[in-house]
Design a protein around this motif. Sequence first.
Motif, PDB file in Angstrom:
ATOM      1  N   LYS A  26      13.968  -0.963  15.903  1.00 24.66           N
ATOM      2  CA  LYS A  26      12.879  -1.609  16.799  1.00 24.66           C
ATOM      3  C   LYS A  26      12.572  -0.911  17.892  1.00 24.66           C
ATOM      4  N   TYR A  27      13.147   0.197  18.175  1.00 19.62           N
ATOM      5  CA  TYR A  27      13.123   1.100  19.228  1.00 19.62           C
ATOM      6  C   TYR A  27      12.363   2.472  18.793  1.00 19.62           C
ATOM      7  N   ARG A  28      11.335   2.749  19.306  1.00 22.70           N
ATOM      8  CA  ARG A  28      10.438   3.959  18.894  1.00 22.70           C
ATOM      9  C   ARG A  28      11.385   5.216  18.620  1.00 22.70           C
ATOM     10  N   GLY A  29      11.251   5.770  17.722  1.00 23.67           N
ATOM     11  CA  GLY A  29      11.799   7.110  17.411  1.00 23.67           C
ATOM     12  C   GLY A  29      13.377   7.117  17.275  1.00 23.67           C
ATOM     13  N   GLN A  30      14.128   5.721  16.856  1.00 20.30           N
ATOM     14  CA  GLN A  30      15.256   5.661  16.925  1.00 20.30           C
ATOM     15  C   GLN A  30      15.825   4.760  15.878  1.00 20.30           C
ATOM     16  N   VAL A  31      16.969   5.240  15.168  1.00 22.46           N
ATOM     17  CA  VAL A  31      17.776   4.233  14.131  1.00 22.46           C
ATOM     18  C   VAL A  31      18.929   3.938  14.698  1.00 22.46           C
ATOM     19  N   ILE A  32      19.098   2.443  15.197  1.00 18.40           N
ATOM     20  CA  ILE A  32      20.393   2.428  15.514  1.00 18.40           C
ATOM     21  C   ILE A  32      20.760   1.285  14.647  1.00 18.40           C
ATOM     22  N   PHE A  86      16.911   8.408   7.421  1.00 17.86           N
ATOM     23  CA  PHE A  86      18.364   8.177   7.627  1.00 17.86           C
ATOM     24  C   PHE A  86      19.036   7.778   6.231  1.00 17.86           C
ATOM     25  N   TYR A  87      18.060   7.156   5.290  1.00 15.97           N
ATOM     26  CA  TYR A  87      18.725   6.965   4.331  1.00 15.97           C
ATOM     27  C   TYR A  87      19.410   7.868   3.354  1.00 15.97           C
ATOM     28  N   ARG A  88      18.443   9.143   3.320  1.00 14.31           N
ATOM     29  CA  ARG A  88      18.638  10.129   2.633  1.00 14.31           C
ATOM     30  C   ARG A  88      19.760  11.157   3.036  1.00 14.31           C
ATOM     31  N   LYS A  89      19.877  11.143   4.645  1.00 15.25           N
ATOM     32  CA  LYS A  89      20.839  12.051   4.964  1.00 15.25           C
ATOM     33  C   LYS A  89      22.102  11.320   5.575  1.00 15.25           C
ATOM     34  N   ALA A  90      22.144  10.045   5.769  1.00 17.35           N
ATOM     35  CA  ALA A  90      23.331   9.493   6.527  1.00 17.35           C
ATOM     36  C   ALA A  90      24.007   8.593   5.403  1.00 17.35           C
ATOM     37  N   MET A  91      23.440   7.636   4.580  1.00 18.29           N
ATOM     38  CA  MET A  91      23.924   6.850   3.883  1.00 18.29           C
ATOM     39  C   MET A  91      24.708   7.300   2.723  1.00 18.29           C
ATOM     40  N   PRO A  92      24.582   8.655   2.204  1.00 18.01           N
ATOM     41  CA  PRO A  92      25.167   9.082   1.233  1.00 18.01           C
ATOM     42  C   PRO A  92      26.520   9.400   1.763  1.00 18.01           C
ATOM     43  N   ILE A  93      26.698   9.915   2.920  1.00 19.59           N
ATOM     44  CA  ILE A  93      27.779  10.265   3.625  1.00 19.59           C
ATOM     45  C   ILE A  93      28.665   9.292   3.998  1.00 19.59           C
ATOM     46  N   VAL A  94      28.236   8.272   4.990  1.00 17.87           N
ATOM     47  CA  VAL A  94      28.870   6.991   5.382  1.00 17.87           C
ATOM     48  C   VAL A  94      29.179   5.837   4.580  1.00 17.87           C
ATOM     49  N   GLY A  95      28.245   5.753   3.486  1.00 14.62           N
ATOM     50  CA  GLY A  95      28.372   4.672   2.533  1.00 14.62           C
ATOM     51  C   GLY A  95      27.472   3.660   2.962  1.00 14.62           C
ATOM     52  N   TRP A  96      27.102   2.808   1.849  1.00 15.92           N
ATOM     53  CA  TRP A  96      25.964   1.963   1.955  1.00 15.92           C
ATOM     54  C   TRP A  96      26.533   0.472   2.407  1.00 15.92           C
ATOM     55  N   GLU A  97      28.054   0.284   2.729  1.00 13.52           N
ATOM     56  CA  GLU A  97      28.409  -0.647   3.160  1.00 13.52           C
ATOM     57  C   GLU A  97      28.904  -0.660   4.544  1.00 13.52           C
ATOM     58  N   LYS A  98      28.787   0.292   5.101  1.00 15.80           N
ATOM     59  CA  LYS A  98      29.481   0.478   6.532  1.00 15.80           C
ATOM     60  C   LYS A  98      28.725  -0.401   7.598  1.00 15.80           C
ATOM     61  N   TYR A  99      27.376  -0.586   7.424  1.00 13.39           N
ATOM     62  CA  TYR A  99      26.482  -1.150   8.332  1.00 13.39           C
ATOM     63  C   TYR A  99      25.946  -2.319   7.985  1.00 13.39           C
ATOM     64  N   GLU A 137       0.834  -1.363  -0.032  1.00  7.31           N
ATOM     65  CA  GLU A 137      -0.133  -0.080   0.009  1.00  7.31           C
ATOM     66  C   GLU A 137       0.851   1.298   0.040  1.00  7.31           C
ATOM     67  N   HIS A 138       1.956   1.167   0.693  1.00  8.04           N
ATOM     68  CA  HIS A 138       3.082   2.452   0.412  1.00  8.04           C
ATOM     69  C   HIS A 138       4.218   2.025  -0.395  1.00  8.04           C
ATOM     70  N   LYS A 139       3.924   2.288  -1.498  1.00  5.50           N
ATOM     71  CA  LYS A 139       4.831   1.916  -2.553  1.00  5.50           C
ATOM     72  C   LYS A 139       6.430   2.623  -2.463  1.00  5.50           C
ATOM     73  N   GLU A 140       6.162   3.903  -1.957  1.00  3.50           N
ATOM     74  CA  GLU A 140       7.445   4.527  -1.778  1.00  3.50           C
ATOM     75  C   GLU A 140       8.351   4.008  -0.663  1.00  3.50           C
ATOM     76  N   TYR A 141       7.847   3.089  -0.024  1.00  2.00           N
ATOM     77  CA  TYR A 141       8.555   2.027   1.057  1.00  2.00           C
ATOM     78  C   TYR A 141       8.882   0.761   0.221  1.00  2.00           C
ATOM     79  N   GLY A 142       7.710   0.052  -0.213  1.00  2.00           N
ATOM     80  CA  GLY A 142       7.835  -1.394  -0.808  1.00  2.00           C
ATOM     81  C   GLY A 142       8.803  -1.397  -1.669  1.00  2.00           C
ATOM     82  N   CYS A 143       9.028  -0.322  -2.580  1.00  2.00           N
ATOM     83  CA  CYS A 143      10.197  -0.494  -3.508  1.00  2.00           C
ATOM     84  C   CYS A 143      11.405  -0.439  -2.935  1.00  2.00           C
ATOM     85  N   LEU A 144      11.793  -0.310  -1.674  1.00  2.00           N
ATOM     86  CA  LEU A 144      12.884  -0.352  -1.388  1.00  2.00           C
ATOM     87  C   LEU A 144      13.372  -1.825  -0.839  1.00  2.00           C
ATOM     88  N   PHE A 145      12.558  -2.708  -0.753  1.00  2.00           N
ATOM     89  CA  PHE A 145      12.907  -4.079  -0.441  1.00  2.00           C
ATOM     90  C   PHE A 145      12.591  -5.235  -1.148  1.00  2.00           C
TER      91      PHE A 145
END
Length: 245
Positions: free
Chosen positions: A234-240, A215-228, A167-175
């Motif tokens: 899992k935890y509300r309001g956080q990306v760990i 997170f994808y838009r702001k962090a990944m272009p800087i640190v790289g997609w292979e770093k993590y 239903e949310h294609k903008e997310y579904g297309c990522l996986f």
Amino acid sequence: MRITRPIKIILITLATATLVALVVAGNITRNNSIVRGVQVTIDYGGHETLILEEELKDLLEEKMPWIMEQTVKEIDRKGIRDTLEQSPFIEHVEVSISMGCRIIINAVQRRPIVRIFRGNEEYYLDAHGKRVPLSEHGSFDVLVANGALKRGESVETVWKMAHYLDEHKEYGCLFDQLYMDDAGEVVLVPKVGEHVVLVGDIDDLDNKMAHLVRFYRKAMPIVGWEKYSQVSLKYRGQVICTKRQ
């Protein structure tokens, strides 16, 4: 000769009565006529074919072989619809009778949204959570789900996650893959990068997905997609994030 108004009214009345009589006579004749064939059309929604129109016609002739010997007025439209909707590939059927006394069947094929791999079983779930078998005619390029899947609750959880992404294609297309870990938590495998996304439970998905995309838009272009190796929502309001070893 000038036709007076009363005569006009009489003529119009006679013409109308004649037309009605002809229509009624035509309907009586049609209703008493033997069925002259079956026409089946399946709406595939622009997707892959799972069942052929001829196969659906064969199913009808197998389950209701007597219909070709019936008159139009004897045709059980609801019975035809109920019979054809028993096909695991068919979502909805409409039945009508043409002026030429043919049974017209318009069916809609189910639309799978996730492909389940559970033990030795392999099947789809459609947008309504209905089970759809694989087909020899084609396959749907949809989210793949595997892992510690059990009957009941865990499969339902997978379907709810898949339905959300559908239903949310903008997310579904990522996986392109989903799996259930041994703790019963949902893990998504993105199409890009070497990490996995730990969703945890499927509560509050709007916020979880919004945080991930941010997170994808702001962090990944800087640190790289292979770093993590793992990104946890899992935890509300956080990306760990877990760094790759």
